[in-house]
Design an enzyme around this catalytic site. Structure first.
Site, PDB file in Angstrom:
ATOM      1  CD1 TRP A   1     -33.376 -27.983  58.556  1.00 10.54           C
ATOM      2  CD2 TRP A   1     -34.879 -26.043  58.863  1.00 10.54           C
ATOM      3  NE1 TRP A   1     -32.799 -27.241  59.526  1.00 10.54           N
ATOM      4  CE2 TRP A   1     -33.652 -26.221  59.861  1.00 10.54           C
ATOM      5  CE3 TRP A   1     -35.972 -25.195  58.825  1.00 10.54           C
ATOM      6  CZ2 TRP A   1     -33.653 -25.299  61.132  1.00 10.54           C
ATOM      7  CZ3 TRP A   1     -35.574 -24.317  60.047  1.00 10.54           C
ATOM      8  CH2 TRP A   1     -34.687 -24.378  61.091  1.00 10.54           C
TER       9      TRP A   1
ATOM     10  CE  LYS B   1     -35.282 -37.260  64.153  1.00  5.87           C
ATOM     11  NZ  LYS B   1     -36.455 -36.298  64.429  1.00  5.87           N
TER      12      LYS B   1
ATOM     13  CB  THR C   1     -37.076 -19.389  62.774  1.00  8.31           C
ATOM     14  OG1 THR C   1     -37.648 -20.186  63.910  1.00  8.31           O
ATOM     15  CG2 THR C   1     -36.472 -20.518  61.845  1.00  8.31           C
TER      16      THR C   1
ATOM     17  CD  GLU D   1     -31.855 -31.357  68.605  1.00  9.38           C
ATOM     18  OE1 GLU D   1     -31.768 -30.477  67.857  1.00  9.38           O
ATOM     19  OE2 GLU D   1     -33.068 -31.453  69.204  1.00  9.38           O
TER      20      GLU D   1
ATOM     21  CD  GLU E   1     -29.173 -27.020  63.126  1.00 13.62           C
ATOM     22  OE1 GLU E   1     -30.197 -27.183  62.617  1.00 13.62           O
ATOM     23  OE2 GLU E   1     -29.204 -26.165  64.255  1.00 13.62           O
TER      24      GLU E   1
END
Length: 333
Positions: A208, A204, A219, A120, A124
């Site tokens: 979110w 992608k 998180t 990956e 972000e």
């Protein structure tokens, strides 16, 4: 460079690898024989101001609207994530996105490249921070350390479109903002290649809620805190994207063994297949790449070699070109 994000996000940076690494795949080729992946095999530029495009498919439950600012990834008060993914894969390449991040504490805008075996490469954006963007990478979903992210500065990412680029070769990965280099990762610096993303990937784009009430504490801390959905909508905009597959002589990619090495990837084309050994020191791809602000689509000529010079030293490189069955593999973010 090291992260410069302030306060809570700085202390929570160690959680970022754990958070993003929680991805899954319908078939992991490190564990079983999987269907082959459709190869892009060319360069495409997609102008989302013209509407949806057949190169991408929306995840279940995702609805994207389109306007003068391109694709709109809108999180409403229901908090549902919005994600689209390419239908084909690239095997090393360059991707540039013209993007405006969403605002909102705990809201995460993302541009991710991901493979079937969970290699990956990421950009972000955390909605509570208006001067930084996070870069990260993962090899085979390895979460043995949490110190791989960096947070370069960027001017007003929520109100201004910037061009964010990932250039991925066997030798290195670079992250650039508006053509300015902000990070380089060399193959040898990722556990001597063991943690280096090196298998065919699809792209992608998504938005979110990292600060959702039902997310883990780690998180939420990484995302910057709990999200207040009464302040929705939170919108990420993608105006256009250019995707260049540096492997231009194939129609599909499959894994020749369970090592997860780029040298094991089998490239199928429409003609008879041959085994080809790529020379050390030569570069991937033969064409100049397009900027994401371009609106033209084109195909590359075939690449004849792969550079694996890493951090000043050369690594052996060889690819197999073999005939394999057609098929496709699906990833779930």
């Amino acid at each position: 460079m090291r992260s410069q994000i302030p306060s809570l996000a700085a202390t929570a940076l160690t959680f970022s690898y754990l958070v993003v690494g929680q991805t899954t795949t319908d078939c992991n080729p490190l564990n079983s024989t999987c269907p082959s992946d459709t190869a892009l095999g060319k360069t495409v530029t997609i102008d989302f101001t013209q509407g949806e495009n057949s190169e991408f498919s929306a995840d279940t439950g995702t609805t994207i609207t389109y306007g003068t600012n391109g694709a709109e990834f809108i999180i409403s008060s229901n908090g549902l994530a919005k994600t689209i993914s390419t239908n084909s894969y690239i095997f090393f390449g360059k991707v540039s996105v013209a993007l405006r991040a969403a605002n909102g504490t705990g809201i995460v805008s993302s541009f991710v490249m991901e493979s079937d075996d969970l290699d990956e490469i990421d950009w972000e954006w955390l909605g509570g921070y208006t001067t930084t963007v996070e870069t990260n990478y993962f090899g085979k979903d390895n979460t043995t350390s949490y110190d791989r992210a960096t947070s370069p500065t960027v001017s007003d990412p929520q109100d201004t479109f910037h061009i964010y680029t990932i250039d991925w070769t066997p030798a290195s990965i670079t992250w650039s903002i508006d053509s300015v280099l902000v990070r380089t990762l060399y193959y040898a610096d990722a556990l001597d290649g063991a943690n280096y993303p090196q298998t065919p990937m699809r792209i992608k784009l998504g938005n979110w809620v990292g600060g959702a009430a039902d997310e883990s504490t780690g998180t939420v801390e990484w995302a910057g805190g709990y999200s207040d959905l009464t302040e929705a909508p939170f919108t990420m905009y993608v105006k256009n994207i250019t995707i260049e597959d540096y492997t231009t002589n194939g129609t599909s990619y499959s894994y020749g063994d369970m090592t997860g090495s780029y040298e094991s990837i089998i490239i199928e084309n429409n003609s008879t297949s041959t085994n080809t050994s790529y020379s050390v020191g030569e570069s991937v791809g033969t064409n100049s790449t397009s900027n994401a602000s371009s609106t033209a689509s084109s195909s590359n000529s075939s690449s004849s070699s792969v550079s694996v010079t890493s951090g000043g030293s050369s690594q052996p490189a060889s690819f197999l070109l073999g005939l394999v069955g057609l098929g496709c593999a699906y990833l779930v973010l």
